[in-house]
Design a protein around this motif. Structure first.
Motif, PDB file in Angstrom:
ATOM      1  N   LEU A  79       0.975   0.738 -10.764  1.00 51.16           N
ATOM      2  CA  LEU A  79       1.280  -0.514 -11.332  1.00 51.16           C
ATOM      3  C   LEU A  79       2.075  -1.431 -10.619  1.00 51.16           C
ATOM      4  O   LEU A  79       3.050  -2.195 -11.057  1.00 51.16           O
ATOM      5  CB  LEU A  79       1.887  -0.326 -12.983  1.00 51.16           C
ATOM      6  N   ALA A  80       2.117  -1.533  -9.328  1.00 52.40           N
ATOM      7  CA  ALA A  80       2.722  -2.391  -8.504  1.00 52.40           C
ATOM      8  C   ALA A  80       4.252  -2.124  -8.488  1.00 52.40           C
ATOM      9  O   ALA A  80       4.906  -3.108  -8.126  1.00 52.40           O
ATOM     10  CB  ALA A  80       2.154  -3.959  -8.393  1.00 52.40           C
ATOM     11  N   ARG A  81       4.797  -1.254  -8.652  1.00 52.40           N
ATOM     12  CA  ARG A  81       6.220  -0.648  -8.708  1.00 52.40           C
ATOM     13  C   ARG A  81       6.630  -0.084  -7.489  1.00 52.40           C
ATOM     14  O   ARG A  81       6.265   1.105  -7.408  1.00 52.40           O
ATOM     15  CB  ARG A  81       6.693   0.036  -9.747  1.00 52.40           C
ATOM     16  N   PRO A  82       7.412  -0.570  -6.519  1.00 58.05           N
ATOM     17  CA  PRO A  82       7.823  -0.130  -5.307  1.00 58.05           C
ATOM     18  C   PRO A  82       8.371   1.465  -5.232  1.00 58.05           C
ATOM     19  O   PRO A  82       8.149   2.049  -4.474  1.00 58.05           O
ATOM     20  CB  PRO A  82       8.872  -1.073  -4.498  1.00 58.05           C
ATOM     21  N   ILE A  83       9.199   1.493  -6.439  1.00 57.20           N
ATOM     22  CA  ILE A  83       9.962   2.824  -6.542  1.00 57.20           C
ATOM     23  C   ILE A  83       8.831   4.080  -6.633  1.00 57.20           C
ATOM     24  O   ILE A  83       9.493   5.078  -5.982  1.00 57.20           O
ATOM     25  CB  ILE A  83      10.801   2.746  -7.730  1.00 57.20           C
ATOM     26  N   TRP A  84       7.836   3.784  -7.022  1.00 59.50           N
ATOM     27  CA  TRP A  84       6.813   4.858  -7.215  1.00 59.50           C
ATOM     28  C   TRP A  84       5.619   5.045  -5.984  1.00 59.50           C
ATOM     29  O   TRP A  84       4.934   6.028  -5.730  1.00 59.50           O
ATOM     30  CB  TRP A  84       6.145   4.946  -8.525  1.00 59.50           C
ATOM     31  N   VAL A  85       5.878   4.180  -5.162  1.00 65.13           N
ATOM     32  CA  VAL A  85       4.976   4.039  -4.015  1.00 65.13           C
ATOM     33  C   VAL A  85       5.015   5.044  -3.142  1.00 65.13           C
ATOM     34  O   VAL A  85       4.218   5.903  -2.695  1.00 65.13           O
ATOM     35  CB  VAL A  85       5.065   2.799  -3.045  1.00 65.13           C
TER      36      VAL A  85
ATOM     37  N   CYS B  51       1.131  -0.320   3.799  1.00 61.07           N
ATOM     38  CA  CYS B  51       0.200  -1.263   3.145  1.00 61.07           C
ATOM     39  C   CYS B  51       0.601  -1.210   1.815  1.00 61.07           C
ATOM     40  O   CYS B  51       0.457  -2.374   1.268  1.00 61.07           O
ATOM     41  CB  CYS B  51      -1.318  -0.609   3.429  1.00 61.07           C
ATOM     42  N   ALA B  52       0.669  -0.113   1.195  1.00 62.04           N
ATOM     43  CA  ALA B  52       0.998  -0.137  -0.227  1.00 62.04           C
ATOM     44  C   ALA B  52       2.498  -0.932  -0.698  1.00 62.04           C
ATOM     45  O   ALA B  52       2.426  -1.677  -1.660  1.00 62.04           O
ATOM     46  CB  ALA B  52       1.254   1.297  -0.862  1.00 62.04           C
ATOM     47  N   GLY B  53       3.294  -0.602   0.171  1.00 58.10           N
ATOM     48  CA  GLY B  53       4.698  -1.613   0.019  1.00 58.10           C
ATOM     49  C   GLY B  53       4.210  -3.089   0.015  1.00 58.10           C
ATOM     50  O   GLY B  53       4.718  -3.814  -0.657  1.00 58.10           O
ATOM     51  N   GLY B  54       3.432  -3.319   0.964  1.00 57.63           N
ATOM     52  CA  GLY B  54       3.130  -4.795   1.249  1.00 57.63           C
ATOM     53  C   GLY B  54       2.278  -5.403  -0.094  1.00 57.63           C
ATOM     54  O   GLY B  54       2.529  -6.543  -0.438  1.00 57.63           O
ATOM     55  N   LEU B  55       1.415  -4.640  -0.379  1.00 58.49           N
ATOM     56  CA  LEU B  55       0.769  -5.100  -1.456  1.00 58.49           C
ATOM     57  C   LEU B  55       1.460  -5.105  -2.762  1.00 58.49           C
ATOM     58  O   LEU B  55       1.023  -5.838  -3.837  1.00 58.49           O
ATOM     59  CB  LEU B  55      -0.435  -3.996  -1.798  1.00 58.49           C
TER      60      LEU B  55
END
Length: 334
Positions: free
Chosen positions: A276-282, A57-61
């Motif tokens: 802050l919508a950065r995938p690397i930290w998801v 979900c977070a990755g998609g967002l």
């Protein structure tokens, strides 16, 4: 570094104040929240099975946030993904389990994607803000799930709002020994997150999506199909949310229940706001949030406080991160 340390310290201060008001030693509570999920193999497996749909979900967002869209309808997309994933399981129960799993994941991804595209069409075609469209579609998705549970898909003998009948054991995703940990769940989540990171940071499509998020009108004038990219970002988010719903059915609950999403979409929103919508930290933040949630289950038994304190800490982290970001932006402007 300050962007990470300051929100964490601010959240600790706020949560500590809450704990002190109810006469609970903060260090004891933090120890359980941080290490409780690792105290037994069962709890560790539960943490992984919560983190997997959360990462999806977070990755998609991150896709929709990059496009400048606030996809609050992700909860409904998880629910529709779970509903769609049940369809092949009910229509073709005699097929080999591996084939049924593939069909279920395909149906779930399609269900979540179509629900997200419905929200996108309301936003891009009818001018309905995606926040309000998403919230409305969340209620509609929950209503559809409840109707199916009490109606066409009700248990034999009597309807029950607790859920449909359990799937046959052979249709459950394979687990590690007696644990509830299905290895396929984290594998799917990690692969999906890598793909999201790749398309946003290494592909022209991701550059165009981020350009639309910064200034859609300017991007459109420069030849970027802004409407198309926003719809595609929503579709990608819905696809991943649908996979999360499928994992909830096949790997966690093994049935359709009214609260099939278990709030992973909303927690995913908190994760994306914090990073802050950065995938690397998801990945690390999603694991931390899942750790808090699983560890908090032990709080009522050990310290006599409600497990919702984990939500206080999660919310405080996000609030502190947003405040820190606002202050830094104001400082740069000054």
């Amino acid at each position: 570094m300050a962007r990470l340390v300051l929100p964490f310290l601010g959240a600790l201060v706020l949560t500590t104040v809450v704990l002190l008001t109810v006469d609970v030693a903060p260090l004891d509570a933090y120890r359980i929240l941080l290490f409780g999920a690792f105290s037994t193999p069962i709890r560790f497996g539960d943490m992984v099975m919560l983190a997997s749909p959360l990462i999806l979900c977070a990755g998609g967002l991150t896709l929709t946030f990059a496009a400048g869209l606030y996809n609050l309808g992700i909860e409904g997309q998880v629910v529709l993904g779970a509903i769609a994933a049940m369809i092949p399981l009910r229509l073709f129960p005699d097929l080999p389990p591996p084939l049924l799993w593939m069909l279920s994941f395909a149906f779930g991804a399609a269900g979540g994607m179509l629900w997200a595209l419905l929200a996108a069409s309301l936003r891009l075609g009818a001018g309905v803000n995606e926040i309000f469209a998403g919230l409305g579609l969340n209620f509609l998705a929950s209503g559809i799930a409840l109707y199916l549970i009490l109606g066409p898909w009700r248990r034999e003998g009597s309807a029950s709002s607790s859920g449909t009948a359990l799937l046959p054991r052979e249709l459950w995703l394979p687990t590690v020994g007696s644990l509830r940990l299905a290895p396929l769940a984290p594998i799917i989540a990690l692969v999906a997150l890598v793909v999201v990171w790749w398309v946003l940071s290494r592909m022209r499509w991701g550059l165009e999506v981020r350009a639309v998020g910064l200034n859609g009108a300017a991007a459109d004038r420069l030849g970027v199909p802004a409407v198309k990219r926003m719809a595609q970002a929503m579709a990608g988010c819905g696809l991943l949310a649908g996979l999360a719903g499928t994992l909830q059915v096949l790997g966690v609950f093994h049935q359709l229940i009214p609260n099939i999403s278990s709030g992973v979409g909303l927690i995913g929103l908190l994760v994306v706001l914090l990073v802050l919508a950065r995938p690397i930290w998801v990945l690390p933040v999603a694991v931390v949030f899942a750790t808090f949630t699983v560890g908090s289950v032990q709080l009522p038994l050990t310290l006599g406080i409600d497990s919702s304190i984990a939500g206080v800490l999660q919310g405080a982290l996000v609030l502190a991160a947003l405040v820190s970001r606002g202050l830094m932006q104001r400082r740069r402007r000054a």
